[in-house]
Design a protein around this motif. Structure first.
Motif, mmCIF file in Angstrom:
data_model
loop_
_atom_site.group_PDB
_atom_site.id
_atom_site.type_symbol
_atom_site.label_atom_id
_atom_site.label_comp_id
_atom_site.label_asym_id
_atom_site.label_seq_id
_atom_site.Cartn_x
_atom_site.Cartn_y
_atom_site.Cartn_z
ATOM 1 N N ALA A 1 6.749 12.194 2.465
ATOM 2 C CA ALA A 1 6.371 11.418 1.275
ATOM 3 C C ALA A 1 4.864 11.536 1.015
ATOM 4 C CB ALA A 1 6.774 9.960 1.457
ATOM 5 N N PHE A 2 4.063 11.434 2.073
ATOM 6 C CA PHE A 2 2.613 11.584 1.905
ATOM 7 C C PHE A 2 2.274 13.020 1.513
ATOM 8 C CE2 PHE A 2 1.872 7.418 3.703
ATOM 9 C CZ PHE A 2 0.671 7.049 3.120
ATOM 10 N N ASP A 3 2.871 13.966 2.216
ATOM 11 C CA ASP A 3 2.517 15.376 1.978
ATOM 12 C C ASP A 3 2.895 15.830 0.569
ATOM 13 O OD1 ASP A 3 1.411 15.592 4.441
ATOM 14 O OD2 ASP A 3 3.183 16.451 5.407
ATOM 15 N N GLY B 1 0.824 -1.210 0.000
ATOM 16 C CA GLY B 1 0.000 0.000 0.000
ATOM 17 C C GLY B 1 0.853 1.253 0.000
ATOM 18 N N ARG B 2 0.187 2.395 0.111
ATOM 19 C CA ARG B 2 0.912 3.667 0.098
ATOM 20 C C ARG B 2 1.995 3.770 1.181
ATOM 21 N NH1 ARG B 2 -3.175 8.405 0.240
ATOM 22 N NH2 ARG B 2 -4.501 6.822 1.180
ATOM 23 N N PRO B 3 1.770 3.211 2.387
ATOM 24 C CA PRO B 3 2.853 3.314 3.380
ATOM 25 C C PRO B 3 4.164 2.683 2.899
ATOM 26 C CG PRO B 3 0.801 2.739 4.453
ATOM 27 C CD PRO B 3 0.547 2.643 2.981
ATOM 28 N N HIS B 4 4.063 1.624 2.087
ATOM 29 C CA HIS B 4 5.292 1.027 1.543
ATOM 30 C C HIS B 4 5.952 1.969 0.544
ATOM 31 C CE1 HIS B 4 3.131 -2.841 2.656
ATOM 32 N NE2 HIS B 4 4.232 -2.880 3.365
ATOM 33 N N CYS C 1 -2.033 -0.826 15.508
ATOM 34 C CA CYS C 1 -0.565 -0.736 15.515
ATOM 35 C C CYS C 1 0.009 -1.231 14.189
ATOM 36 C CB CYS C 1 -0.022 -1.598 16.658
ATOM 37 S SG CYS C 1 1.770 -1.643 16.752
ATOM 38 N N HIS C 2 0.930 -0.453 13.633
ATOM 39 C CA HIS C 2 1.635 -0.836 12.403
ATOM 40 C C HIS C 2 3.124 -1.028 12.686
ATOM 41 C CE1 HIS C 2 -2.082 0.507 10.461
ATOM 42 N NE2 HIS C 2 -1.644 0.024 9.319
ATOM 43 N N GLY C 3 3.474 -1.335 13.933
ATOM 44 C CA GLY C 3 4.891 -1.462 14.294
ATOM 45 C C GLY C 3 5.560 -0.109 14.174
#
Ligand code: AMP
Ligand code: ZN
Ligand code: FE
Ligand code: FE
Length: 281
Positions: free
Chosen positions: A152-154, A132-135, A243-245
């Motif tokens: 990166a998101f901004d 996904g986008r977090p990767h 939680c995503h670590g």
């Protein structure tokens, strides 16, 4: 009193912990029971079952399905379903392919504006079927195109930014149907985040079983509002940290501790549904 966390991600989607690391963290935070809710996959459930058994923790199989109801993005948590259900696995595979194609499209858009991130860089970092986008954000940082995940998101990945690609989603009704056909319970995730209040009555009519009242990003006022909604519609109550670590900064496990009494209710409802299904079969 004992506690549970029913909303957790591992590296099988966009979290960073392995199932074994997640189980160890759960134990460290004094949780008696955890559910794994990786996005559009159940691959982590088997290793998480083993890791939890080793530590004497209760494990609840789950997943988080990204869906859409009348244009509103709605995340539906699945619990206690048969993780080997063929229809569920086939549908998840389809949405994993959608996610992989979307990574390629996002990288093509980045390349168009001179950011040389390759889809393979993202796939190598993600090393999972459900990227996904977090990767993409983490790969942009790793390849030094951005200084931080948030940057990166901004700059690139948020809606209305140059590399944003909308995701094709299944309908919420279909997500609920799939979960029920796999013998699971369907729960609306973090309603305050997706601003789904208006659609709750219709989603309940489509078969929703529960609502995530407790979530890291829910204010005390939101907890109360959704607890009232749960009572009004006779919905199960769940909660978790999401939680995503280390993916989004600090690990959130331990920040939301759900009273185990709610897990009992979830299991009771599941057992009732199963006996009803068996009676009518
Ligand atoms: P995807 O399902 O691939 O669109 O990715 C959604 C994930 O990206 C969610 O887990 C969000 O928490 C995360 N996310 C979405 N928007 C942002 C943002 N502006 N900053 C950081 N993370 C975000
Ligand atoms: Zn996630
Ligand atoms: Fe979510
Ligand atoms: Fe989540």
């Amino acid at each position: 009193m004992s506690f549970a966390d029913l909303h957790l991600h591992t590296r099988f989607s966009d979290g960073t912990y392995t199932p074994a690391e997640l189980a160890a963290q759960a134990q460290k935070h004094g949780l008696a029971c955890i559910a794994l809710t990786d996005h559009d996959t159940v691959e982590g459930c088997a290793p998480a079952t083993a890791a939890c058994a080793e530590l004497g923790l209760e494990f609840i199989p789950g997943s988080e399905l990204t869906s859409e109801f009348n244009g509103v993005e709605t995340h539906i948590l699945a619990y206690l379903m048969d993780t080997a259900n063929a229809e569920l696995l086939a549908e998840m595979k389809k949405f994993q392919a959608v996610r992989q194609d979307r990574i390629r499209e996002m990288c093509a858009k980045l390349n168009e504006i001179g950011v040389g991130l390759q889809a393979q860089d993202v796939f190598t970092l993600a090393n999972c079927a459900s990227p996904g986008r977090p990767h993409v954000a983490r790969a942009l940082v790793a390849k030094k195109f951005c200084r931080s995940f948030d940057e990166a998101f901004d700059r690139y990945l948020k809606k209305d930014r140059p590399a944003f690609v909308p995701k094709f989603k299944m309908s919420t009704a279909r997500a609920i149907e799939l979960i029920h056909r796999a013998g699971g319970l369907a729960v609306m995730a973090h309603p305050a985040l997706n601003r789904t209040d208006d659609i709750i009555p219709e989603v309940v009519a489509a078969g929703l079983d529960g609502i995530e009242v407790f979530h890291t990003k829910h204010s005390p006022a939101a907890n109360k509002r959704y607890m009232d909604i749960a009572k009004k519609f006779n919905l199960l109550v769940t909660g978790g940290s999401d939680c995503h670590g280390m993916s989004k900064g600090r690990p959130l496990i331990g920040t939301v501790k759900l009273d185990y009494a709610y897990v009992e209710k979830l299991k009771e409802r599941h057992a009732q549904d199963l006996s009803k299904a068996n009676a009518s079969a």
